[in-house]
Scaffold this active site. Structure first.
Site, PDB file in Angstrom:
ATOM      1  N   HIS A  26     -26.143  15.975 -98.600  1.00  0.00           N
ATOM      2  CA  HIS A  26     -26.258  17.336 -99.154  1.00  0.00           C
ATOM      3  C   HIS A  26     -25.599  17.403-100.534  1.00  0.00           C
ATOM      4  O   HIS A  26     -26.207  17.890-101.497  1.00  0.00           O
ATOM      5  CB  HIS A  26     -25.581  18.317 -98.185  1.00  0.00           C
ATOM      6  CG  HIS A  26     -25.573  19.734 -98.662  1.00  0.00           C
ATOM      7  ND1 HIS A  26     -26.508  20.663 -98.259  1.00  0.00           N
ATOM      8  CD2 HIS A  26     -24.747  20.395 -99.520  1.00  0.00           C
ATOM      9  CE1 HIS A  26     -26.254  21.819 -98.840  1.00  0.00           C
ATOM     10  NE2 HIS A  26     -25.182  21.681 -99.615  1.00  0.00           N
ATOM     11  N   GLU A  27     -24.363  16.934-100.621  1.00  0.00           N
ATOM     12  CA  GLU A  27     -23.649  16.987-101.896  1.00  0.00           C
ATOM     13  C   GLU A  27     -24.270  16.047-102.924  1.00  0.00           C
ATOM     14  O   GLU A  27     -24.243  16.330-104.126  1.00  0.00           O
ATOM     15  CB  GLU A  27     -22.175  16.635-101.681  1.00  0.00           C
ATOM     16  CG  GLU A  27     -21.421  17.615-100.802  1.00  0.00           C
ATOM     17  CD  GLU A  27     -21.426  19.030-101.347  1.00  0.00           C
ATOM     18  OE1 GLU A  27     -21.502  19.186-102.584  1.00  0.00           O
ATOM     19  OE2 GLU A  27     -21.355  19.983-100.552  1.00  0.00           O
ATOM     20  N   HIS A  30     -26.934  17.948-104.791  1.00  0.00           N
ATOM     21  CA  HIS A  30     -26.360  18.735-105.888  1.00  0.00           C
ATOM     22  C   HIS A  30     -26.002  17.826-107.070  1.00  0.00           C
ATOM     23  O   HIS A  30     -26.315  18.136-108.227  1.00  0.00           O
ATOM     24  CB  HIS A  30     -25.076  19.433-105.415  1.00  0.00           C
ATOM     25  CG  HIS A  30     -25.288  20.516-104.396  1.00  0.00           C
ATOM     26  ND1 HIS A  30     -26.225  21.505-104.538  1.00  0.00           N
ATOM     27  CD2 HIS A  30     -24.635  20.765-103.220  1.00  0.00           C
ATOM     28  CE1 HIS A  30     -26.168  22.327-103.496  1.00  0.00           C
ATOM     29  NE2 HIS A  30     -25.210  21.889-102.686  1.00  0.00           N
TER      30      HIS A  30
END
Length: 405
Positions: A26-27, A30
């Site tokens: 997920h990170e 980003h």
């Protein structure tokens, strides 16, 4: 005692491993999109708390491994706080500080001074990465291992059940549910589970002819070996395809990705259906699970995979398949949760960016502060509710009694 303690350790270790992997992806979503837009990043952390290992690369990015394996984060340069959405006054102050320290034009390297559409894509990239991860895992499993399709053949009809009242007969083959074609019996189960009190239309094949049937699921409490005590919709059917019905299919690359996307969409669709029914009072909310429930489910699945075949090679394959498939499902859940329009979540950031795009200025600091406080309170309440559900379903007091006995 050792057996119970071993299950606890397996549950915790497996859950933390899967959770850390999912949050890292997920990170990373980003991070990669931010870097593609030239955003300056100070830190990429896996885990929280004091660093047990860290390294700073040639771009000045610190790669950190924290001692507490409960997720991770990306820290953009210039972040004022956890919200990462300063107001107009905050932006002006940040710009003055950056220009004073690094010179005119340096602010273009900072997240907060990127066009709103770039910031929105950076924020959305986290949940999108979760969905891509799920699709990829499903696709790899469909290509490497394949899937056994078990048609929804009726093997048992309980007397006095909604299925009996609806006219089901042993040997019927369910081909459609609510107008949707069915290839596997699990699709029938999912629909029935989330349709308590609502008539469900079935098309069955009987003696070579299609027959239309209707049955209304009733809510029943069951003891699920993975989830614990749950209340779900049932119509009193037992599905059991014959050996000739079962097909094992391995997909090619394109078809595997398509099936992976369909599987991901089905999970999202079931989640939306459940939330919609919950909002209208047709579900009780007892299917929500927090960390306790997810850890228990992870441990149960891991233990089952280990015990399914004690041979080292087979056990390793079963374990990998179990954990990766579970990672896909949890990844969908985390991606979906983060897209909810709640301040402090990615969806809340996107909501603020939508306002900024229309109003041509950020949301006021006062409104943001109120929103984040409300969002934190809402998330805290949700976690308490989910944890209470876990305690109820898992009968934690009986579990603890077994641990110390």
């Amino acid at each position: 005692m050792l057996g119970v303690l071993g299950q606890v350790l397996i549950s915790i270790a497996s859950f933390l491993l899967v959770l850390t992997f999912i949050v890292t992806i997920h990170e990373l979503g980003h991070f990669l999109v931010a870097r593609a837009f030239g955003v300056k990043v100070d830190r990429f952390a896996v885990g929280f708390g004091k660093a047990v290992a860290s390294r700073t690369d040639r771009h000045g990015i610190e790669w950190r491994l924290g001692w507490l394996p409960l997720g991770g984060y990306v820290k953009f340069s210039g972040d004022l706080d956890a919200s990462s959405v300063p107001d107009r006054a905050g932006l002006d102050e940040l710009r003055r500080r950056v220009v004073a320290e690094r010179g005119p034009g340096a602010e273009r390297d900072y997240f907060h001074f990127k066009p709103v559409w770039q910031r929105a894509l950076i924020v959305a990239a986290g949940p999108i990465a979760n969905f891509i991860l799920a699709i990829t895992i499903f696709a790899v499993v469909f290509m490497a291992v394949g899937v056994s399709l078990r048609p929804a053949r009726v093997a048992q009809v309980q007397a006095g059940s909604p299925a009996a009242a609806g006219g089901f007969q042993v040997g019927d083959l369910i081909t459609e549910v609510n107008g949707k074609a069915i290839k596997d019996g699990s699709a029938v189960t999912r629909t029935v589970m989330l349709s308590t009190g609502d008539p469900v239309r079935f098309t069955v094949e009987r003696a070579g002819r299609p027959v239309e049937l209707v049955a209304t699921p009733e809510r029943r409490e069951e003891n699920d070996p993975i989830a614990g005590r749950v209340k779900v919709g049932r119509i009193g059917l037992g599905l059991g395809p014959s050996a000739g019905d079962v097909r094992h299919v391995r997909y090619g690359p394109v078809d595997a990705v398509v099936e992976g996307a369909r599987q991901t969409a089905d999970v999202i669709g079931s989640t939306l259906t459940y939330l919609g029914r919950l909002a209208t009072g047709r579900e009780s909310g007892d299917q929500f699970s927090g960390p306790l429930g997810m850890a228990k489910a992870t441990g149960s699945l891991t233990t089952a995979a280990v015990e399914a075949n004690p041979a080292p090679g087979a056990m390793a394959i079963n374990l990998i398949l179990t954990l990766t498939t579970l990672a896909a499902i949890l990844s969908i859940g985390i991606g979906f949760l983060n897209l909810l329009p709640i301040p402090v979540l990615d969806g809340g950031h996107l909501l603020f960016y939508g306002y900024e795009a229309v109003a041509k200025q950020p949301v006021s600091a006062r409104f943001q502060e109120m929103g984040y406080r409300a969002g934190l309170a809402l998330l805290a309440g949700f976690m308490l509710f989910a944890t209470w559900n876990d305690l109820q379903k898992l009968n934690i007091f009986q579990f603890l009694g077994g641990l110390v006995s």
